[in-house]
Design an enzyme around this catalytic site. Sequence first.
Site, PDB file in Angstrom:
ATOM      1  N   GLY A  11       0.841  -1.191   0.000  1.00 17.06           N
ATOM      2  CA  GLY A  11       0.000   0.000   0.000  1.00 17.06           C
ATOM      3  C   GLY A  11       0.878   1.244   0.000  1.00 17.06           C
ATOM      4  O   GLY A  11       2.092   1.176  -0.274  1.00 17.06           O
ATOM      5  N   ALA A  13       2.155   3.146   2.337  1.00 23.56           N
ATOM      6  CA  ALA A  13       3.310   3.215   3.254  1.00 23.56           C
ATOM      7  C   ALA A  13       4.449   2.354   2.725  1.00 23.56           C
ATOM      8  O   ALA A  13       5.612   2.777   2.688  1.00 23.56           O
ATOM      9  CB  ALA A  13       2.900   2.759   4.653  1.00 23.56           C
ATOM     10  N   LYS A  32       0.709  -9.818  -0.329  1.00 25.10           N
ATOM     11  CA  LYS A  32      -0.071 -11.009  -0.003  1.00 25.10           C
ATOM     12  C   LYS A  32      -0.934 -11.465  -1.186  1.00 25.10           C
ATOM     13  O   LYS A  32      -1.262 -12.627  -1.324  1.00 25.10           O
ATOM     14  CB  LYS A  32      -0.961 -10.625   1.177  1.00 25.10           C
ATOM     15  CG  LYS A  32      -1.749 -11.693   1.800  1.00 25.10           C
ATOM     16  CD  LYS A  32      -2.429 -11.068   3.026  1.00 25.10           C
ATOM     17  CE  LYS A  32      -3.452 -11.957   3.629  1.00 25.10           C
ATOM     18  NZ  LYS A  32      -4.116 -11.310   4.778  1.00 25.10           N
ATOM     19  N   ALA A  43      -9.132   3.167  -1.238  1.00 25.65           N
ATOM     20  CA  ALA A  43      -9.438   4.466  -0.612  1.00 25.65           C
ATOM     21  C   ALA A  43     -10.108   5.378  -1.630  1.00 25.65           C
ATOM     22  O   ALA A  43      -9.569   5.625  -2.705  1.00 25.65           O
ATOM     23  CB  ALA A  43      -8.157   5.095  -0.077  1.00 25.65           C
ATOM     24  N   GLY A  45     -12.190   8.617  -0.776  1.00 24.65           N
ATOM     25  CA  GLY A  45     -12.360  10.048  -0.504  1.00 24.65           C
ATOM     26  C   GLY A  45     -11.169  10.885  -0.889  1.00 24.65           C
ATOM     27  O   GLY A  45     -11.290  11.824  -1.679  1.00 24.65           O
ATOM     28  N   GLY A  46      -9.991  10.554  -0.367  1.00 20.59           N
ATOM     29  CA  GLY A  46      -8.833  11.343  -0.752  1.00 20.59           C
ATOM     30  C   GLY A  46      -7.744  11.376   0.289  1.00 20.59           C
ATOM     31  O   GLY A  46      -7.686  10.534   1.175  1.00 20.59           O
ATOM     32  N   GLU A 111     -14.766  16.661   4.054  1.00 22.17           N
ATOM     33  CA  GLU A 111     -15.235  15.448   4.730  1.00 22.17           C
ATOM     34  C   GLU A 111     -15.489  15.789   6.191  1.00 22.17           C
ATOM     35  O   GLU A 111     -15.175  16.895   6.646  1.00 22.17           O
ATOM     36  CB  GLU A 111     -14.232  14.300   4.558  1.00 22.17           C
ATOM     37  CG  GLU A 111     -14.194  13.801   3.109  1.00 22.17           C
ATOM     38  CD  GLU A 111     -13.309  12.586   2.893  1.00 22.17           C
ATOM     39  OE1 GLU A 111     -13.182  11.758   3.792  1.00 22.17           O
ATOM     40  OE2 GLU A 111     -12.735  12.489   1.796  1.00 22.17           O
ATOM     41  N   ASP A 205      -2.697  -8.745   9.739  1.00 25.92           N
ATOM     42  CA  ASP A 205      -1.495  -9.604   9.770  1.00 25.92           C
ATOM     43  C   ASP A 205      -0.333  -8.958  10.510  1.00 25.92           C
ATOM     44  O   ASP A 205       0.427  -9.645  11.206  1.00 25.92           O
ATOM     45  CB  ASP A 205      -1.022  -9.923   8.342  1.00 25.92           C
ATOM     46  CG  ASP A 205      -2.025 -10.750   7.571  1.00 25.92           C
ATOM     47  OD1 ASP A 205      -3.136 -10.978   8.099  1.00 25.92           O
ATOM     48  OD2 ASP A 205      -1.709 -11.157   6.445  1.00 25.92           O
ATOM     49  N   HIS A 226     -17.246   2.961   9.666  1.00 25.86           N
ATOM     50  CA  HIS A 226     -17.700   3.968   8.701  1.00 25.86           C
ATOM     51  C   HIS A 226     -19.211   3.881   8.581  1.00 25.86           C
ATOM     52  O   HIS A 226     -19.759   2.780   8.505  1.00 25.86           O
ATOM     53  CB  HIS A 226     -17.039   3.687   7.344  1.00 25.86           C
ATOM     54  CG  HIS A 226     -17.083   4.857   6.401  1.00 25.86           C
ATOM     55  ND1 HIS A 226     -18.259   5.326   5.861  1.00 25.86           N
ATOM     56  CD2 HIS A 226     -16.094   5.653   5.902  1.00 25.86           C
ATOM     57  CE1 HIS A 226     -17.988   6.364   5.071  1.00 25.86           C
ATOM     58  NE2 HIS A 226     -16.675   6.581   5.087  1.00 25.86           N
ATOM     59  N   ARG A 272     -17.561  10.411  12.416  1.00 26.90           N
ATOM     60  CA  ARG A 272     -18.034   9.105  11.934  1.00 26.90           C
ATOM     61  C   ARG A 272     -18.649   8.233  13.017  1.00 26.90           C
ATOM     62  O   ARG A 272     -19.633   7.535  12.776  1.00 26.90           O
ATOM     63  CB  ARG A 272     -16.863   8.325  11.334  1.00 26.90           C
ATOM     64  CG  ARG A 272     -16.549   8.778   9.981  1.00 26.90           C
ATOM     65  CD  ARG A 272     -15.440   7.973   9.375  1.00 26.90           C
ATOM     66  NE  ARG A 272     -15.102   8.663   8.147  1.00 26.90           N
ATOM     67  CZ  ARG A 272     -14.049   8.398   7.398  1.00 26.90           C
ATOM     68  NH1 ARG A 272     -13.218   7.436   7.754  1.00 26.90           N
ATOM     69  NH2 ARG A 272     -13.825   9.068   6.301  1.00 26.90           N
ATOM     70  N   HIS A 332     -13.973  -0.103   9.350  1.00 23.45           N
ATOM     71  CA  HIS A 332     -13.311   0.618   8.257  1.00 23.45           C
ATOM     72  C   HIS A 332     -11.817   0.805   8.498  1.00 23.45           C
ATOM     73  O   HIS A 332     -11.023   0.715   7.569  1.00 23.45           O
ATOM     74  CB  HIS A 332     -13.992   1.976   8.125  1.00 23.45           C
ATOM     75  CG  HIS A 332     -13.477   2.826   7.008  1.00 23.45           C
ATOM     76  ND1 HIS A 332     -13.539   2.440   5.689  1.00 23.45           N
ATOM     77  CD2 HIS A 332     -12.900   4.066   7.012  1.00 23.45           C
ATOM     78  CE1 HIS A 332     -13.022   3.389   4.923  1.00 23.45           C
ATOM     79  NE2 HIS A 332     -12.612   4.374   5.696  1.00 23.45           N
ATOM     80  N   ARG A 367      -9.890   8.527  13.923  1.00 20.94           N
ATOM     81  CA  ARG A 367      -9.125   9.161  12.846  1.00 20.94           C
ATOM     82  C   ARG A 367      -9.960  10.186  12.088  1.00 20.94           C
ATOM     83  O   ARG A 367     -11.119   9.935  11.752  1.00 20.94           O
ATOM     84  CB  ARG A 367      -8.648   8.085  11.857  1.00 20.94           C
ATOM     85  CG  ARG A 367      -7.912   8.630  10.659  1.00 20.94           C
ATOM     86  CD  ARG A 367      -7.402   7.514   9.789  1.00 20.94           C
ATOM     87  NE  ARG A 367      -8.455   6.694   9.250  1.00 20.94           N
ATOM     88  CZ  ARG A 367      -9.157   6.970   8.159  1.00 20.94           C
ATOM     89  NH1 ARG A 367      -8.920   8.087   7.487  1.00 20.94           N
ATOM     90  NH2 ARG A 367     -10.094   6.157   7.749  1.00 20.94           N
TER      91      ARG A 367
END
Length: 506
Positions: A11, A13, A32, A43, A45-46, A111, A205, A226, A272, A332, A367
């Site tokens: 991903g 990161a 994986k 993802a 939204g942004g 958001e 994992d 979410h 949320r 989420h 978050r």
Amino acid sequence: MIIDFIIVGSGIAGLRAAIALAAAGRVLVLTKADPGESNTGYAQGGIAAALGPGDSPALHAADTVRAGDGLCDEPAVHVLVTEGARYVRELVDWGTRFDRDANGELAFGREAAHSVRRVLHAGDATGREIGRVLWERASALGSVDTINHALVIDLIVEDGAVRGVTYVDRAGDRHEVRARAVLLATGGAGQLFRETTNPSVATGDGIALAYRAGARLADLEFVQFHPTALNKPGAPRFLISEALRGEGARLVNERGEAFMTRVHPGGDLAPRDVVARREAREMASTGAPVYLTLAHLDAAFVTTRFPTIAEMCRRVGLDLARDRIPVGPAAHYIMGGVDTDDWGRTSMPGLFAAGEAACTGVHGANRLASNSLLEGLVFGARAAAAMQEALAAAALKGDRVGAGGLGLGAGNAASKRDAQPPVPSPKSPEEVRDLMWRSVGLFRTREGLEHAVAALDAAGDSMLVTPARLVARAALRREESRGAHYREDFPQRDDGRWKKHFVDTR
Ligand code: SIN
């Protein structure tokens, strides 16, 4: 093959780290599944960054800290919002096609809980676009190798330090690879719950691997639900981005009432956790679904701004621009994870973590929307910098306490259970997810959590059960409600007893 750095996960990161490490040695990225299968790839939204008019890193930090409900690590938040803008500009320079306004300037979406428009987006598939750019860049670097469909099942630990990984390939063969440093960038854990927006690879994992190796984990009770996953029987629970409400979509009940305006000044863009719980209560009290409606918005705008979601809706027989879209809560994002300092260092030399798998403390108890891609980007790059230095472990941050000192959690549950009949353990991954959704989900109680802990304790250890049990135990320990963690038996936030982070180790 001689490897300097192993990255588990592809991903945002993991890929950002791979790009940064490529000049320093040979990098192996183990994924994986296929590379696009990550929470990053899904993802919508942004990515939040303080780059727009009227915005500043200080304002972004203030919104992040408010959402985190008293538990954000403020120095880490400072790093996120100040370095974030630079790393996002770099993504633009590398060719990321964020949406722009009529003047060609970057367009910012809104958001929940952001005080200004701050969210850069590429239609409603922002993660896919960022992943494309990072993947192309990482693949072009001669020193980065990738193995797809490589399931990491253990970390190699020698003399208290992590020296490599063991993985199983597509054919089922086991391999050991050694390296100077290993980065866990394995993403989220939504698949611990029956209802989730996360892809099938998001099974926690990194939490399981780090725990088994003896690394510290932090804040695992904080799981964000979410409020708007599609809720149509027989259809997949795909995410209907909060960005729709940012553009004016309304949440309504069966009678067409915009019920959020009755309960929170933020209305449909309340935090949320507030929206998700209210929705669940609305559904329980009316016995009917709740819906997202965009019928009052311009249909052409809706389908142009949200083409992926419109297409997903079309496939299940719904017109996003005209129909009421049934929605409901789903797991989420996990705020907790492998405990790290602000450079991705874990408690074990040789082991680093970044992105959703890590707990830097930037998200606190909840978050802020679109801060997750930003965290992966910033702390992926910072972890890469630290990985090039000598093997070193992180020091425990000041406000983090070892769980053992409390004498809570599994110990209490176990002693109370002695007089009770044995609790049946879940027999399949589906039963684990069902148990987690029912007992460790949006509304938590001591009784439900003790039942979940007992059942999961009886289920042995596996890559799914281990993180599930750790989340359940952490939720049982925290006897207050804060951010995304809601205890019906302790409905108030209690700073006197609980304004702290807990770390767990094996
Ligand atoms: C969404 O698009 O609603 C999700 C964005 C996020 O989780 O940050």
